[in-house]
Design a protein around this motif. Structure first.
Motif, PDB file in Angstrom:
ATOM      1  N   LYS A   7       0.849  -1.195   0.000  1.00 25.28           N
ATOM      2  CA  LYS A   7       0.000   0.000   0.000  1.00 25.28           C
ATOM      3  C   LYS A   7       0.891   1.255   0.000  1.00 25.28           C
ATOM      4  O   LYS A   7       0.630   2.210  -0.738  1.00 25.28           O
ATOM      5  CB  LYS A   7      -0.907  -0.036   1.226  1.00 25.28           C
ATOM      6  N   ILE A   8       1.921   1.231   0.814  1.00 24.69           N
ATOM      7  CA  ILE A   8       2.840   2.380   0.860  1.00 24.69           C
ATOM      8  C   ILE A   8       3.414   2.642  -0.539  1.00 24.69           C
ATOM      9  O   ILE A   8       3.503   3.785  -0.981  1.00 24.69           O
ATOM     10  CB  ILE A   8       3.969   2.119   1.894  1.00 24.69           C
ATOM     11  N   THR A  10       2.136   2.295  -3.324  1.00 25.09           N
ATOM     12  CA  THR A  10       1.204   2.972  -4.239  1.00 25.09           C
ATOM     13  C   THR A  10       1.200   4.487  -4.014  1.00 25.09           C
ATOM     14  O   THR A  10       0.711   5.237  -4.851  1.00 25.09           O
ATOM     15  CB  THR A  10      -0.243   2.431  -4.108  1.00 25.09           C
ATOM     16  N   ASP A  11       1.734   4.940  -2.907  1.00 22.27           N
ATOM     17  CA  ASP A  11       1.850   6.390  -2.677  1.00 22.27           C
ATOM     18  C   ASP A  11       2.980   7.008  -3.507  1.00 22.27           C
ATOM     19  O   ASP A  11       3.102   8.229  -3.570  1.00 22.27           O
ATOM     20  CB  ASP A  11       2.144   6.675  -1.189  1.00 22.27           C
ATOM     21  N   PRO A  36       6.312  10.866  -2.224  1.00 19.41           N
ATOM     22  CA  PRO A  36       4.926  10.420  -2.207  1.00 19.41           C
ATOM     23  C   PRO A  36       4.045  11.443  -2.916  1.00 19.41           C
ATOM     24  O   PRO A  36       4.382  12.621  -3.005  1.00 19.41           O
ATOM     25  CB  PRO A  36       4.580  10.347  -0.720  1.00 19.41           C
ATOM     26  N   ARG A  37       2.918  10.960  -3.387  1.00 16.74           N
ATOM     27  CA  ARG A  37       1.991  11.821  -4.126  1.00 16.74           C
ATOM     28  C   ARG A  37       1.626  13.068  -3.319  1.00 16.74           C
ATOM     29  O   ARG A  37       1.541  14.174  -3.862  1.00 16.74           O
ATOM     30  CB  ARG A  37       0.735  10.998  -4.449  1.00 16.74           C
ATOM     31  N   SER A  38       1.449  12.908  -2.010  1.00 18.75           N
ATOM     32  CA  SER A  38       0.999  14.048  -1.187  1.00 18.75           C
ATOM     33  C   SER A  38       1.987  15.209  -1.231  1.00 18.75           C
ATOM     34  O   SER A  38       1.600  16.374  -1.178  1.00 18.75           O
ATOM     35  CB  SER A  38       0.767  13.603   0.260  1.00 18.75           C
ATOM     36  N   TYR A 228      12.043  12.318   1.602  1.00 17.38           N
ATOM     37  CA  TYR A 228      10.800  12.268   0.820  1.00 17.38           C
ATOM     38  C   TYR A 228      10.251  13.657   0.481  1.00 17.38           C
ATOM     39  O   TYR A 228       9.148  13.765  -0.039  1.00 17.38           O
ATOM     40  CB  TYR A 228       9.739  11.383   1.531  1.00 17.38           C
ATOM     41  N   TYR A 292       4.070  12.909   6.239  1.00 13.04           N
ATOM     42  CA  TYR A 292       3.949  11.553   5.675  1.00 13.04           C
ATOM     43  C   TYR A 292       4.744  10.555   6.522  1.00 13.04           C
ATOM     44  O   TYR A 292       4.262   9.474   6.869  1.00 13.04           O
ATOM     45  CB  TYR A 292       4.440  11.544   4.220  1.00 13.04           C
ATOM     46  N   TYR A 385       9.920   1.692   1.557  1.00  5.15           N
ATOM     47  CA  TYR A 385       9.158   1.140   0.424  1.00  5.15           C
ATOM     48  C   TYR A 385       9.887  -0.009  -0.266  1.00  5.15           C
ATOM     49  O   TYR A 385       9.384  -0.563  -1.234  1.00  5.15           O
ATOM     50  CB  TYR A 385       8.729   2.216  -0.581  1.00  5.15           C
TER      51      TYR A 385
END
Ligand code: PMP
Length: 405
Positions: A7-8, A10-11, A36-38, A228, A292, A385
């Protein structure tokens, strides 16, 4: 806590990429981490919604951008557990933060013949700024050696202090050996001699809990892109009394209180050290990256990466003629190695063809390479990840490539 790595992953959209038709296995996290996307969305949000130059405007957007930048500073303060947000200076990264201290500290506190203690495992970023000051001001650099496991020799460290020692500047974690230095003990020793300490946290902050009040170093620095966050932003933490005492590093807008041709007075902290328009989009994106990391939990990250390191060490050690550099008792998720007499560059290039990104070379640590008697290594460095399956693929790829030499 068991992390849901799938799941991580996929970020992090880039992790889905294929390189030469192979799924990317990104093992170059000590050089920079993926985003990450955020974090990327925060940058986009900033430019589309809160973009105006900060600290100077009465208008709505300028005030919103100012508040976002200062909120980011407070997030960093809380992340490091600093006493005050005045102690958080945004820089371009670790390198700029160390240059700032090297310049301002030397100007204020050192004269010819005064000494700075460094270590042989420092990144060039924590050597060259001091060499520049040594050439300009005649300060003297003293170097802590390492033992064969890649740990600092603490007895030698203690013996380097003299009445001319003005500062200790060492890394918390080696980017080559993975060694986590006993910085708390080293800071206590320095303080016993009334000597302040700068800690290079470029490799440590992404991988372990750092509490600047507990460590008690005078200065602590890190880079956003290794945790990140975006490139081009980093942090200098400094105890307020020290930052108050040091002169500004650069002159320009933001860092002044009043300017006349006769005399300029400087702004208060933290603005005194942030000349020019700061990267107010980068700062908010960095805070988002820290958020994050907090979401996963830095202790969970440390525990997971520790398991990855143990697994990778075991798997790589199964390979004949494997030499791992750095066997410290306390070690972060970095493995530097050589296989037989295969050149590090050749191995790195061939691994790349299989989609595996590792770093090769001297890793900006030529002093350390000289101490180890080698030109360079292959370095695999891990993040939360990464997975054991990826390490299996790295080990299998090395075995396969070995056969080609
Ligand atoms: N110190 C250490 C220990 C590092 O690993 C690095 C980056 N490789 C740096 C300093 C420099 O960081 P930056 O290039 O982000 O300024």
């Amino acid at each position: 806590m068991i992390l849901d790595i799938k799941k991580i992953q996929t970020d992090f959209p880039i992790l889905k990429k294929e390189i030469y038709g192979k799924p990317l296995i990104y093992l170059d996290n000590a050089a920079t981490t993926q985003k990450p996307r955020s974090v990327v969305e925060k940058i986009e949000y900033g430019y589309y919604n809160v973009n105006a130059n900060i600290h100077r405007g009465v208008h709505f957007l300028s005030q919103a951008a100012t508040e976002a930048h200062e909120e980011a500073r407070r997030y960093v303060q809380q992340f490091l557990n600093a006493r005050s947000s005045n102690e958080i200076i945004f820089t371009r990264g670790t390198t700029e933060a160390i240059n700032l201290i090297a310049s301002s500290f030397t100007d204020e506190c050192m004269s010819a013949g005064d000494e700075v203690i460094l270590s042989v495992m420092e990144h060039h970023s924590n050597i060259v700024p001091w060499q520049i000051q040594a050439a300009k001001k005649g300060i003297v650099l003293k170097v802590i050696p390492i033992n064969d496991w890649g740990e600092l020799c603490l007895d030698e460290y203690r013996s380097l202090f003299t009445e001319r020692t003005r500062l200790v500047s060492v890394t918390h974690m080696s980017n080559v050996l993975g060694t986590i230095n006993p910085v708390k003990e080293m800071i206590e020793e320095a303080h016993a001699h009334d000597v302040p300490v700068l800690i290079d946290g470029a490799q440590s902050v992404p991988h372990m809990k750092v509490d600047v009040q507990e460590l008690d170093a005078e200065f602590y620095v890190f880079s956003g892109h290794k945790i990140y966050g975006p490139t081009g932003i980093g942090v200098l933490y400094g105890k307020e009394e020290w930052l108050d005492r040091l002169p500004p590093y650069q002159g320009g807008g933001e860092m002044i209180a009043t300017v006349s041709f006769e005399k300029t007075t400087f702004n208060e902290l933290p603005f005194k050290f942030e000349a020019g328009t700061p990267d107010y989009i980068g700062s908010t994106a960095l805070a988002e990256a820290l958020r994050y990391v907090d979401g996963i939990g830095i202790d969970n990250i440390a525990a997971y990466e520790h398991r990855l390191l143990a697994y990778a060490t075991e798997r790589l050690n199964e390979i004949d003629n494997m030499r791992i550099f750095g066997q410290a008792a306390d070690k972060g998720a970095v493995i530097s190695f050589l296989v037989g007499d295969i050149h590090h560059y050749d191995l790195g290039m061939l691994l790349d063809r299989l989609g595996i990104a590792v770093r090769t070379g001297h890793h900006c640590a030529q002093l350390l390479m000289q101490r180890l008697g080698i030109e360079g290594t292959v370095r695999a460095s891990f993040s939360f990840y990464n997975t054991e399956e990826e390490i299996d693929q790295l080990a299998a790829a090395i075995e396969r490539l070995k056969g080609m030499f």
